[in-house]
Design an enzyme around this catalytic site. Structure first.
Site, PDB file in Angstrom:
ATOM      1  N   LYS A 114       0.828  -1.210   0.000  1.00  0.00           N
ATOM      2  CA  LYS A 114       0.000   0.000   0.000  1.00  0.00           C
ATOM      3  C   LYS A 114       0.860   1.257   0.000  1.00  0.00           C
ATOM      4  CE  LYS A 114      -4.247  -1.991   1.603  1.00  0.00           C
ATOM      5  NZ  LYS A 114      -4.728  -2.794   2.728  1.00  0.00           N
ATOM      6  N   LYS A 216      -5.395 -12.530  -6.933  1.00  0.00           N
ATOM      7  CA  LYS A 216      -6.621 -12.699  -6.158  1.00  0.00           C
ATOM      8  C   LYS A 216      -7.660 -11.642  -6.515  1.00  0.00           C
ATOM      9  CE  LYS A 216      -5.675  -9.667  -2.337  1.00  0.00           C
ATOM     10  NZ  LYS A 216      -6.145  -9.323  -1.009  1.00  0.00           N
ATOM     11  N   LYS A 219     -10.665  -5.444  -4.534  1.00  0.00           N
ATOM     12  CA  LYS A 219     -11.333  -4.235  -5.001  1.00  0.00           C
ATOM     13  C   LYS A 219     -10.388  -3.370  -5.830  1.00  0.00           C
ATOM     14  CE  LYS A 219     -12.973  -0.879  -2.474  1.00  0.00           C
ATOM     15  NZ  LYS A 219     -13.428   0.303  -3.182  1.00  0.00           N
TER      16      LYS A 219
END
Ligand code: TRP
Length: 352
Positions: A114, A216, A219
């Site tokens: 992130k 995977k 979002k």
């Protein structure tokens, strides 16, 4: 007094729930609620680490709450609450941070990932630590993101949870939680926290792949099927899923994108159906149109009833309020008891 093992889990309030959330977490929430003492929450504070939009945040909390209920989490059986309704969590987060190393947080995979995104770093070889320290104040990596695992550990430890049903991507956070629990217990010579374990009904934690042939379902990857997708939208997504050009030779190994679709099929349709398509791949008779149609049909069998209930529940503000008020009361009572023990162990003792 009940002596069932304590189960706790939560999902970040960043948008509607997708099949990854469903198979990684939500479907287990429902299956566990009869046999365990379950607490399920909506992680709104965690959402602030990456999505600090106040209007969207509140909507997302509402949506996820409605999705929990629509998927079958039963407020008569489980404690359902919103993370920020338990202020004891925030206090213990401060306290636990005193025993958490900046280095161990910086090494966490989700943080590195992130932080990279926030700084716009695409080069894998880039020295991420130096870039974080050198980042100017407009392009910063927020400290909340760094301490995400502390907050998650507190969610778990403050309820003294034994089992934490989460997807594979959360394993590292759980490992840190265990380490923090051991560290706290041994530093203060107390036996406050059990070491929480992931939970799956036999087998390894599931990894739910996306539709884009890569990794995977997530979002931010934009490859999701949402539980509340309309039928038309859902079918379209599945029909557009990435495959390959078809097997050219018998018994060729199944390519990654097709393997992903088979993994999804295994979750929604079961092993026999998957075997049928594996055989068809092996003898080169497979037709991806059929595979996708079957997959879409079977996904809809799971999601349609959830979507219907969701549409009813989402606008019933009174019902939602009742559920989380009661949930917050129960969660707070237990959190307050643990926090009192933590403060005492640490020497924070009132004079009056
Ligand atoms: N980190 C989890 C996720 O991204 C959400 C979460 C926050 C959580 N606190 C938790 C999960 C405590 C289980 C237990 O999905």
């Amino acid at each position: 007094m009940n002596h069932k093992e304590i189960v706790l889990s939560g999902i970040r309030a960043t948008g509607n729930l997708h099949l990854g959330n469903y198979y990684g977490a939500l479907s287990k929430f429902v299956r566990m609620q009869d046999d365990y003492d379950c607490l399920y929450f909506i992680a709104d504070l965690h959402a602030l680490t990456t999505a600090p939009d106040p209007k969207a945040l509140h909507e997302n909390v509402r949506n996820i709450l409605a999705e929990y209920l629509a998927a079958g989490v039963d407020p008569e059986k489980a404690t359902i609450f919103v993370q920020s309704d338990v202020p004891e969590v925030s206090e213990m987060y401060l306290l636990l941070n005193m025993h958490v190393g900046i280095g161990e947080l910086m090494r966490t995979a989700s943080f590195k990932d992130k932080a990279r995104k926030q700084l716009g770093i695409t080069d894998d070889a880039d020295d991420i630590e130096r870039r974080i320290i050198g980042a100017d104040t407009n392009k910063r990596v927020n400290a909340g993101l760094l301490t995400y695992p502390t907050l998650m550990a507190v969610d778990i430890l403050i309820q003294k949870a034994h089992k934490v049903p989460v997807g594979k991507d959360q394993e590292q956070h759980l490992e840190l939680t265990r380490r923090f629990a051991r560290r706290f217990n041994s530093f203060y010579g107390v036996d406050l926290f059990p070491e929480p374990q992931n939970f799956d009904f036999g087998g390894a934690p599931v990894k739910v792949p996306g539709l884009d042939g890569s990794g995977k379902m997530g979002k931010s990857e934009g490859n999701c099927i949402y539980l509340v997708d309309e039928e038309k939208v859902l079918r379209k997504k599945v029909m557009r899923a990435v495959t390959d050009e078809g097997p050219k030779l018998p018994d060729q190994p199944v390519s990654a994108p097709v393997e992903n679709l088979l993994t999804l099929l295994a979750l929604t349709s079961g092993p026999e159906v998957v075997q049928q398509y594996r055989n068809a791949y092996a003898d080169c008779s497979i037709r991806y149109g059929d595979l996708k149609k079957q997959l879409a049909d079977d996904i809809l069998k799971v999601t349609s009833p959830i979507r219907e209930r969701y549409l009813d529940i989402r606008d019933d503000s009174e019902f939602l309020a009742r559920v989380v008020r009661r949930g917050a009361e129960r969660a707070r009572e237990r959190a307050a008891a643990t926090l009192a023990e933590v403060r005492k162990a640490m020497g924070i003792i009132k004079f009056y």
